[in-house]
Design an enzyme around this catalytic site. Structure first.
Site, PDB file in Angstrom:
ATOM      1  N   HIS A 128       1.864   4.284  -3.064  1.00 30.01           N
ATOM      2  CA  HIS A 128       1.736   5.399  -2.825  1.00 30.01           C
ATOM      3  C   HIS A 128       2.894   5.993  -2.845  1.00 30.01           C
ATOM      4  CE1 HIS A 128      -2.418   6.603  -0.707  1.00 30.01           C
ATOM      5  NE2 HIS A 128      -1.931   5.784  -0.198  1.00 30.01           N
TER       6      HIS A 128
ATOM      7  N   HIS B 198       0.849  -1.114  -0.102  1.00 26.87           N
ATOM      8  CA  HIS B 198       0.262  -0.055  -0.153  1.00 26.87           C
ATOM      9  C   HIS B 198       1.193   1.567  -0.429  1.00 26.87           C
ATOM     10  CE1 HIS B 198      -3.527   2.064   1.267  1.00 26.87           C
ATOM     11  NE2 HIS B 198      -2.941   3.241   1.601  1.00 26.87           N
ATOM     12  N   GLU B 199       1.702   1.455   0.913  1.00 28.17           N
ATOM     13  CA  GLU B 199       2.449   2.661   0.922  1.00 28.17           C
ATOM     14  C   GLU B 199       3.882   2.866  -0.004  1.00 28.17           C
ATOM     15  OE1 GLU B 199       1.790   5.091   2.868  1.00 28.17           O
ATOM     16  OE2 GLU B 199       0.353   3.685   4.505  1.00 28.17           O
TER      17      GLU B 199
HETATM   18 CO    CO Z   1      -3.408   4.914   1.601  1.00 21.54          CO
END
Ligand code: CO
Length: 502
Positions: free
Chosen positions: A265, A261-262
């Protein structure tokens, strides 16, 4: 480049210097800072943000923007930078100092009260200050202005161009389609995921998470990974983008999907143009688009069978005792359980959207005044019962679980669902345009997917609106049908649902 435009970019770069210096302090606070550093750190951050605010409301900037907005010699990217800066400038000018001070005072009290309320597991401790936050948010909506609903003004800060009506429609679709789908899944035989909750060594997990990032294409010459309580991504410019992860020795899911997830990003911010430092064209587009990049790697890639065809063997090698005897089929089924739960951040990718919908309905009602803070706990618990079919045992597992409202972050939650829906839509197009994508992922090769994301999404920064970008990439604005198609296809197979039962 005109003299005015040059002066304008210099001014914005200076504001960005201050904001990025503040980001470094924030990052240090979360990752390294000893406990007693907090008070003076808060001072340093307040000073930096005060100077940044002065620069961003400087009348000299206003005069430059007036000139530039009329300048026809600018190209598309430059025009977008001026347009976005003007929007920001006009917005900053609307806030008077008293309001800003009051909001910052009330939200820091609210944060403390929220912490205390969690310790005592009692919403009543938080309710009085939350009432003040809601009042200020109503005022803020009036300050910012809106056409139809006060909540529009708040959403617009995070997801420009999206209205309350749009989100009403989105969640009407969620209700119409997802509620029955989750019921159909619940009626099927359930898979097991207990093997994910054994003892997994901290350091081994950390090493594995670095391999996940490398494979995604994260460049460790432009970033690093550390540990923090709440995982996050931060950038000090698009050539220094850092991530954090969280490791739970009794639940390996946290490390794997937090890292993906990170990492998603971070790849977005690493794909922004470093020459556009401080300008809209060098910044992320919206929270929904940002979240689309994290969710795409976390779910569309990282919970897909092809991804684990490439990676399951190395995970088994890292944890032979725990996973050596678990087949890929069992692993894949276990990481994709659909099961109503109490906590949003731990929810599966289908029921997750009920958590977001509940928060949206509550925020909207608070803003328009049809719900009072004192009734919040009851309404929360009733909605969990209605949409997820579960009883909320206490406030920590209920209304006190998220920090957003204590921060004053009203209008933020919907971007989580919007992001997942964008992710499904983007991924669908990527699959069509990269015919070999599944085979590449199954061999551990993510490079063409990353190139596709860079070209189609990352490099554009905030030149287009979210709806324009989505239309350029996929041929239409956000359309929930893509998420539903993805979910039906994947989970009908996993839960052996007949097409007619879906
Ligand atoms: Co997020």
């Amino acid at each position: 480049m005109s003299e005015h435009y040059h002066a304008f970019t210099e001014h914005l770069a200076k504001i960005n210097d201050l904001n990025k210096a503040a980001s470094v302090l924030h990052w240090d606070q979360e990752v390294n800072m000893p406990k007693k550093g907090a008070q003076q750190r808060a001072r340093q951050l307040a000073t930096l943000s005060g100077i940044a605010h002065e620069l961003s409301t400087d009348p000299k900037l206003g005069t430059l923007l007036e000139e530039l907005i009329k300048d026809d010699s600018l190209d598309t990217r430059q025009k977008a930078n001026v347009r976005e800066a003007k929007l920001q400038y006009d917005k900053q000018k609307k806030y008077d100092n008293n309001f800003v001070r009051e909001l910052s005072k009330v939200t820091s009290e609210a944060l403390e009260a929220w912490q205390k309320a969690r310790n005592e597991n009692n919403f009543e401790v938080f309710a009085p200050i939350l009432e003040k936050v809601v009042d200020l948010k109503r005022k803020e909506a009036e300050i910012l202005g809106y056409d139809e609903h006060p909540y529009d003004a708040l959403i617009n800060q995070f997801e420009p161009g999206t209205t309350t009506k749009d989100i009403d429609q989105l969640f009407a679709d969620v209700k119409a389609e997802l509620v029955d789908f989750v019921r159909a899944i619940a009626a099927q035989p359930q898979n097991s995921d207990e093997f994910l909750f054994q003892e997994f060594n901290h350091d081994e997990q950390f090493t594995y998470s670095l391999d996940i990032l490398k494979q995604m294409g994260y460049d460790f010459d432009c970033g690093r990974q550390d540990i923090s309580t709440h995982p996050f991504t931060t950038n000090f410019g698009s050539e220094d983008v850092r991530v954090t992860t969280r490791i739970n020795e009794k639940d390996i899911r946290e490390m794997i999907w937090t890292t993906l997830h990170e990492g998603g990003h971070a790849l977005y911010e690493l794909g922004l143009n470093p020459d556009d430092y401080g300008l809209a064209s060098g910044e992320y587009l919206s929270l929904g688009i940002h979240e689309s990049q994290s969710r795409l790697w976390e779910n569309n890639v990282g919970r897909e069978r092809s991804y684990w065809e490439a990676n399951y063997e190395s995970l088994q090698q890292a944890f032979p005792v725990q996973l050596g005897h678990i087949s890929l089929d069992r692993f894949y089924a276990g990481i994709n359980l659909v099961k109503p739960s109490l906590i949003r951040t731990g929810a599966d990718e289908v029921t997750y959207h009920f958590h977001v919908m509940i928060r949206f309905e509550i925020e909207k009602a608070l803003l328009e005044g049809s719900l009072e803070v004192r009734d919040l706990r009851n309404v929360w618990n009733n909605k969990y019962n209605e949409y997820l079919g579960i009883d909320v045992p206490d406030d920590i597992n209920g209304v006190l679980q998220d920090v957003h409202w204590a921060h004053g972050g009203f209008g933020y939650f919907p971007t989580y669902s919007i992001g997942s829906f964008y992710a499904a839509q983007f991924y669908n197009t990527a699959q069509q345009q990269i015919p070999q994508l599944e085979q590449q992922l199954a061999q551990g090769d993510c490079s063409q997917l990353l190139t596709w994301l860079r070209e189609n999404i990352h490099q554009h920064g905030r030149v287009y609106s979210p709806a324009e970008l989505c239309t350029r990439v996929t041929g239409e604005p956000l359309n929930f049908a893509h998420f539903m198609n993805y979910a039906r296809k994947k989970f009908s197979a996993l839960y052996q649902l007949e097409p007619s039962a879906v």
